[in-house]
Scaffold this motif. Sequence first.
Motif, mmCIF file in Angstrom:
data_model
loop_
_atom_site.group_PDB
_atom_site.id
_atom_site.type_symbol
_atom_site.label_atom_id
_atom_site.label_comp_id
_atom_site.label_asym_id
_atom_site.label_seq_id
_atom_site.Cartn_x
_atom_site.Cartn_y
_atom_site.Cartn_z
ATOM 1 N N MET A 1 0.848 -1.191 0.000
ATOM 2 C CA MET A 1 0.000 0.000 0.000
ATOM 3 C C MET A 1 0.882 1.240 0.000
ATOM 4 O O MET A 1 1.859 1.315 0.743
ATOM 5 N N HIS A 2 0.543 2.215 -0.846
ATOM 6 C CA HIS A 2 1.279 3.467 -0.854
ATOM 7 C C HIS A 2 0.308 4.628 -0.698
ATOM 8 O O HIS A 2 -0.863 4.524 -1.058
ATOM 9 N N SER A 3 0.790 5.704 -0.124
ATOM 10 C CA SER A 3 -0.061 6.865 0.132
ATOM 11 C C SER A 3 0.277 7.983 -0.836
ATOM 12 O O SER A 3 1.408 8.102 -1.313
ATOM 13 N N LEU A 4 -0.734 8.820 -1.131
ATOM 14 C CA LEU A 4 -0.560 9.959 -2.009
ATOM 15 C C LEU A 4 -1.099 11.201 -1.315
ATOM 16 O O LEU A 4 -2.169 11.176 -0.725
ATOM 17 N N ASN A 5 -0.330 12.269 -1.385
ATOM 18 C CA ASN A 5 -0.755 13.566 -0.856
ATOM 19 C C ASN A 5 -0.560 14.599 -1.955
ATOM 20 O O ASN A 5 0.448 14.582 -2.662
ATOM 21 N N ARG A 6 -1.505 15.510 -2.100
ATOM 22 C CA ARG A 6 -1.393 16.513 -3.142
ATOM 23 C C ARG A 6 -1.637 17.917 -2.570
ATOM 24 O O ARG A 6 -2.617 18.147 -1.878
ATOM 25 N N ASP A 7 -0.697 18.832 -2.868
ATOM 26 C CA ASP A 7 -0.879 20.233 -2.483
ATOM 27 C C ASP A 7 -1.713 20.974 -3.516
ATOM 28 O O ASP A 7 -2.257 22.038 -3.233
ATOM 29 N N GLN A 8 -1.802 20.407 -4.717
ATOM 30 C CA GLN A 8 -2.609 21.012 -5.767
ATOM 31 C C GLN A 8 -3.282 19.916 -6.578
ATOM 32 O O GLN A 8 -2.829 18.770 -6.585
ATOM 33 N N THR A 9 -4.374 20.271 -7.233
ATOM 34 C CA THR A 9 -5.129 19.290 -8.002
ATOM 35 C C THR A 9 -4.297 18.771 -9.174
ATOM 36 O O THR A 9 -3.632 19.536 -9.867
ATOM 37 N N LYS A 10 -4.340 17.443 -9.367
ATOM 38 C CA LYS A 10 -3.573 16.829 -10.453
ATOM 39 C C LYS A 10 -4.377 15.680 -11.052
ATOM 40 O O LYS A 10 -4.947 14.869 -10.330
ATOM 41 N N GLU A 11 -4.405 15.629 -12.379
ATOM 42 C CA GLU A 11 -5.101 14.551 -13.083
ATOM 43 C C GLU A 11 -4.098 13.736 -13.873
ATOM 44 O O GLU A 11 -3.324 14.279 -14.670
ATOM 45 N N GLY A 12 -4.102 12.419 -13.667
ATOM 46 C CA GLY A 12 -3.178 11.544 -14.364
ATOM 47 C C GLY A 12 -3.709 11.126 -15.728
ATOM 48 O O GLY A 12 -4.876 11.355 -16.052
ATOM 49 N N PRO A 13 -2.881 10.472 -16.545
ATOM 50 C CA PRO A 13 -3.304 10.038 -17.883
ATOM 51 C C PRO A 13 -4.121 8.745 -17.816
ATOM 52 O O PRO A 13 -4.164 8.071 -16.786
ATOM 53 N N TRP A 14 -4.760 8.397 -18.923
ATOM 54 C CA TRP A 14 -5.445 7.112 -19.035
ATOM 55 C C TRP A 14 -4.407 6.000 -18.942
ATOM 56 O O TRP A 14 -3.331 6.086 -19.551
ATOM 57 N N HIS A 15 -4.720 4.950 -18.177
ATOM 58 C CA HIS A 15 -3.788 3.838 -18.030
ATOM 59 C C HIS A 15 -4.525 2.614 -17.507
ATOM 60 O O HIS A 15 -5.704 2.681 -17.163
ATOM 61 N N GLU A 16 -3.844 1.491 -17.443
ATOM 62 C CA GLU A 16 -4.398 0.280 -16.853
ATOM 63 C C GLU A 16 -3.277 -0.496 -16.175
ATOM 64 O O GLU A 16 -2.089 -0.231 -16.399
ATOM 65 N N HIS A 17 -3.656 -1.455 -15.320
ATOM 66 C CA HIS A 17 -2.691 -2.259 -14.579
ATOM 67 C C HIS A 17 -2.991 -3.744 -14.760
ATOM 68 O O HIS A 17 -4.107 -4.122 -15.127
ATOM 69 N N ASP A 18 -1.988 -4.555 -14.477
ATOM 70 C CA ASP A 18 -2.180 -6.011 -14.437
ATOM 71 C C ASP A 18 -2.659 -6.446 -13.053
ATOM 72 O O ASP A 18 -2.664 -7.646 -12.750
ATOM 73 N N TRP A 19 -3.016 -5.500 -12.215
ATOM 74 C CA TRP A 19 -3.482 -5.777 -10.868
ATOM 75 C C TRP A 19 -4.666 -4.860 -10.543
ATOM 76 O O TRP A 19 -4.883 -3.855 -11.209
ATOM 77 N N GLY A 20 -5.429 -5.204 -9.527
ATOM 78 C CA GLY A 20 -6.529 -4.360 -9.084
ATOM 79 C C GLY A 20 -6.031 -3.301 -8.116
ATOM 80 O O GLY A 20 -4.955 -3.435 -7.529
ATOM 81 N N GLN A 21 -6.803 -2.239 -7.956
ATOM 82 C CA GLN A 21 -6.434 -1.180 -7.024
ATOM 83 C C GLN A 21 -7.618 -0.809 -6.141
ATOM 84 O O GLN A 21 -8.740 -0.640 -6.622
ATOM 85 N N LEU A 22 -7.322 -0.688 -4.859
ATOM 86 C CA LEU A 22 -8.311 -0.267 -3.874
ATOM 87 C C LEU A 22 -7.910 1.122 -3.385
ATOM 88 O O LEU A 22 -6.764 1.339 -2.978
ATOM 89 N N TYR A 23 -8.852 2.066 -3.428
ATOM 90 C CA TYR A 23 -8.579 3.453 -3.036
ATOM 91 C C TYR A 23 -9.258 3.742 -1.701
ATOM 92 O O TYR A 23 -10.472 3.594 -1.566
ATOM 93 N N TRP A 24 -8.467 4.177 -0.751
ATOM 94 C CA TRP A 24 -8.966 4.472 0.594
ATOM 95 C C TRP A 24 -8.651 5.940 0.890
ATOM 96 O O TRP A 24 -7.507 6.301 1.123
ATOM 97 N N VAL A 25 -9.671 6.784 0.849
ATOM 98 C CA VAL A 25 -9.497 8.227 1.051
ATOM 99 C C VAL A 25 -9.796 8.561 2.511
ATOM 100 O O VAL A 25 -10.883 8.287 3.013
ATOM 101 N N THR A 26 -8.826 9.169 3.184
ATOM 102 C CA THR A 26 -9.032 9.563 4.580
ATOM 103 C C THR A 26 -9.286 11.063 4.708
ATOM 104 O O THR A 26 -9.745 11.522 5.744
ATOM 105 N N ASN A 27 -8.978 11.816 3.644
ATOM 106 C CA ASN A 27 -9.252 13.254 3.650
ATOM 107 C C ASN A 27 -9.381 13.741 2.214
ATOM 108 O O ASN A 27 -8.586 13.365 1.351
ATOM 109 N N GLY A 28 -10.408 14.557 1.949
ATOM 110 C CA GLY A 28 -10.577 15.110 0.618
ATOM 111 C C GLY A 28 -11.390 14.217 -0.304
ATOM 112 O O GLY A 28 -12.208 13.411 0.147
ATOM 113 N N ILE A 29 -11.130 14.337 -1.599
ATOM 114 C CA ILE A 29 -11.920 13.620 -2.593
ATOM 115 C C ILE A 29 -11.061 13.349 -3.819
ATOM 116 O O ILE A 29 -10.200 14.166 -4.178
ATOM 117 N N ILE A 30 -11.260 12.198 -4.456
ATOM 118 C CA ILE A 30 -10.633 11.896 -5.732
ATOM 119 C C ILE A 30 -11.712 11.441 -6.715
ATOM 120 O O ILE A 30 -12.759 10.930 -6.299
#
Length: 240
Positions: A1-30
């Motif tokens: 598990m890795h954490s992400l913090n953003r000081d400013q809004t950022k949008e990533g490119p279209w992509h896919e993974h060979d694995w599933g991803q679970l998103y757990w937001v403790t503050n804010g919104i994505i």
Amino acid sequence: MHSLNRDQTKEGPWHEHDWGQLYWVTNGIINVETSKAQWAITPGSVGWTPKHCVHKVKIFAGVQVYVLDLDYSDADGFLNEPGVFGMSAFLNSLLEKASELDDVSYPPGYIQHFAALLSYEIARLEELPLGLPLPSDRRARNIADQLMNSPASELTQEQLASHWGVSVRTLSRIFTKQTGLTFSQWRQQSKVVNSLKWIQEGLPINDVAERSGYTNVSAFIEAFRQRFGETPGKFQSKIL
């Protein structure tokens, strides 16, 4: 598990993974977007994208989100479709435990059993109404993207249809068939879903309503309540 913090809004490119991803937001919104829908993930909910799901993620300023990468087989029971689900107390405990897995040695098979338990818990969660279905037709999708980026736009359906080279009748038929909503219903839902990013910033509800394209704050509050089952003020008090 890795954490992400953003000081400013950022949008990533279209992509896919060979694995599933679970998103757990403790503050804010994505926002997580696929070809079929856009989901807002807030505190109190958990987001899921299965492996090989083409998507992009928009992380708003001030967000604290943890992402759990899950390498699993088709027989492991994880959901095949993306979505946002209500967080349970037990899943919350499991995710807190997952944050420790990289730092501690565990017996063989522990991770596999842990992942299996996660799949069972995710499958039992209630899906939340935080998603917005998106049309696949190119012209309708261009209009949808324009309205999501400018929810307060005063352009009429006729003006939008003319700009993107489609008749009003065809546009209405496309939205109904591909999203399950009429054009006007979809536009209202888009405004309400987009309002979440300003609600999580702590803006007064009057300001949120105006930015979302509502000239009447009471109409916004009622539309929000119908969508999420509570007023925007109550929702805001839970996530701040």
